[in-house]
Motif scaffolding. Structure first.
Motif, short mmCIF file in Angstrom:
data_model
loop_
_atom_site.label_atom_id
_atom_site.label_comp_id
_atom_site.label_asym_id
_atom_site.label_seq_id
_atom_site.Cartn_x
_atom_site.Cartn_y
_atom_site.Cartn_z
N VAL A 260 38.66 -39.76 -9.38
CA VAL A 260 37.57 -40.47 -10.14
C VAL A 260 37.80 -39.47 -11.25
O VAL A 260 37.65 -40.67 -12.14
N THR A 261 36.65 -38.31 -11.15
CA THR A 261 37.07 -37.39 -12.53
C THR A 261 38.10 -37.42 -13.36
O THR A 261 37.72 -37.37 -14.41
N ASN A 262 39.06 -36.85 -12.56
CA ASN A 262 40.08 -36.51 -13.14
C ASN A 262 41.39 -37.10 -12.84
O ASN A 262 42.83 -36.79 -13.52
N GLY A 263 40.98 -38.67 -12.49
CA GLY A 263 42.21 -39.22 -12.29
C GLY A 263 43.59 -38.26 -11.08
O GLY A 263 43.30 -37.76 -10.91
N ARG A 264 44.19 -39.62 -10.61
CA ARG A 264 45.24 -38.97 -8.81
C ARG A 264 46.27 -39.44 -9.31
O ARG A 264 46.59 -41.18 -9.78
N LEU A 265 47.93 -39.11 -9.71
CA LEU A 265 48.59 -39.37 -10.20
C LEU A 265 48.44 -40.58 -11.32
O LEU A 265 49.07 -40.77 -12.63
N ASN A 266 48.85 -42.46 -10.14
CA ASN A 266 49.05 -43.39 -11.37
C ASN A 266 47.44 -43.92 -11.40
O ASN A 266 47.07 -44.85 -12.46
N MET A 267 46.41 -43.09 -11.55
CA MET A 267 45.42 -43.51 -10.97
C MET A 267 44.51 -42.86 -12.44
O MET A 267 45.14 -41.87 -12.37
N PRO A 268 43.86 -42.78 -13.55
CA PRO A 268 43.28 -42.90 -14.60
C PRO A 268 41.90 -42.25 -13.42
O PRO A 268 41.24 -42.52 -13.48
N SER A 269 41.81 -41.25 -15.32
CA SER A 269 40.40 -40.66 -15.31
C SER A 269 39.17 -41.55 -15.23
O SER A 269 39.30 -41.86 -16.22
N LEU A 270 38.31 -42.06 -14.51
CA LEU A 270 36.93 -42.49 -15.23
C LEU A 270 35.48 -42.18 -15.54
O LEU A 270 34.76 -42.13 -15.30
N LYS A 271 35.93 -40.45 -15.34
CA LYS A 271 34.53 -39.44 -16.03
C LYS A 271 33.97 -39.91 -16.90
O LYS A 271 33.24 -39.84 -17.24
N ALA A 272 34.73 -40.55 -18.43
CA ALA A 272 34.01 -40.59 -18.93
C ALA A 272 33.03 -41.61 -19.51
O ALA A 272 32.12 -42.44 -19.92
N GLN A 273 33.73 -43.52 -18.00
CA GLN A 273 32.43 -44.10 -18.10
C GLN A 273 31.62 -44.11 -16.34
O GLN A 273 30.46 -44.77 -16.67
N VAL A 274 32.70 -43.00 -16.17
CA VAL A 274 30.79 -43.50 -14.21
C VAL A 274 30.60 -41.56 -14.80
O VAL A 274 31.00 -40.89 -14.86
N SER A 275 28.86 -41.93 -14.88
CA SER A 275 28.59 -40.30 -14.09
C SER A 275 28.15 -39.97 -13.26
O SER A 275 28.84 -40.29 -12.33
N VAL A 276 28.29 -38.48 -13.04
CA VAL A 276 28.62 -37.52 -11.61
C VAL A 276 28.10 -38.77 -10.72
O VAL A 276 27.96 -38.47 -9.81
N GLU A 277 26.42 -38.72 -10.80
CA GLU A 277 24.96 -39.73 -10.17
C GLU A 277 26.37 -40.90 -9.38
O GLU A 277 26.18 -40.72 -8.10
N ASP A 278 26.57 -41.53 -10.49
CA ASP A 278 27.34 -43.04 -9.89
C ASP A 278 29.00 -42.84 -9.11
O ASP A 278 29.03 -43.70 -8.34
#
Ligand code: HEC
Length: 188
Positions: free
Chosen positions: A156-174
């Motif tokens: 979720v933090t850095n994305g994975r293969l074809n999945m984008p990173s969501l660190k800007a949208q989702v906080s660490v806690e979430d």
């Protein structure tokens, strides 16, 4: 007789109305007259604006290299990166999944993950109707169920293969709350 004396007055009124209405409807580049300015307008640099004061021409400054803003140290590898001291992904999340956190995780999952991974976490999200190049992971699949919590956090933090990173949208806690929620529905 009376009417004749009124004539200049009427003419004056018509002229005044004309002048006033022109002034109101007109367009001016000048700031409006502001008799008591207090501190309403002050010299300042607006975010993202240009300015010649600094050699790079930008009004916004970047922090001095090596500085860390108060509260932004993020030393805790387990919590912020999902890794242990040796740099391996954690098997288990570093937080307790309470009912409250799981409810938060469900809400965040529905917002940020379900469009791709599906509301039932089966990988059949709405995105499949829009020719997404690879099917998103199905969280009930053996391989995905075996991923460690730290690995999922990193996806979720850095994305994975074809999945984008969501660190800007989702906080660490979430992000941790979402992982807790996915685990809870995987068990079912
Ligand atoms: C834009 C679509 C999209 C969104 C949004 C999305 N994912 Fe993904 N995710 C994917 C795709 C596609 C894959 C498969 C990647 C591949 O195999 O190329 C994937 C794979 C994964 C994997 C497996 C990683 C691995 O190592 O195999 C995990 C875990 C995951 N997603 C978690 C999440 C979580 C949690 C969220 C919400 C916070 C989320 N994803 C949001 C598209 C998405």
């Amino acid at each position: 007789m009376r009417q004749i004396r009124l004539l200049p007055l009427v003419a004056l009124m018509v002229t005044l109305m004309f002048v006033v209405s022109c002034g109101r409807g007109g367009y001016s580049e000048k700031p409006p007259i502001h008799p008591n300015p207090n501190m309403d307008s002050q010299d300042k640099l607006k975010a993202q604006s240009e300015h010649t004061f600094f050699p790079d021409g930008a009004s916004m400054r970047t922090p001095v290299e090596g500085t860390v803003a108060r509260g932004e140290l993020r030393e805790d590898d387990a919590y912020y990166r999902g890794k242990d001291a040796a740099g391996n992904f954690l098997n288990k999340a570093p937080i307790e999944f309470t009912e409250e956190i799981l409810a938060r995780g469900k809400a965040r999952y529905d917002i940020y993950c379900s469009a791709c991974h599906g509301v039932n976490a089966d990988g059949k999200g709405k995105i499949l109707d829009y020719n997404y190049p690879v099917p998103p992971a199905n969280f009930h699949e053996e391989r995905i169920m075996k991923l460690s919590d730290g690995h999922m956090f990193n996806a979720v933090t850095n994305g994975r293969l074809n999945m984008p990173s969501l660190k800007a949208q989702v906080s660490v806690e979430d992000r941790w709350a979402i992982i807790g929620y996915i685990r809870s529905i995987q068990k079912k």
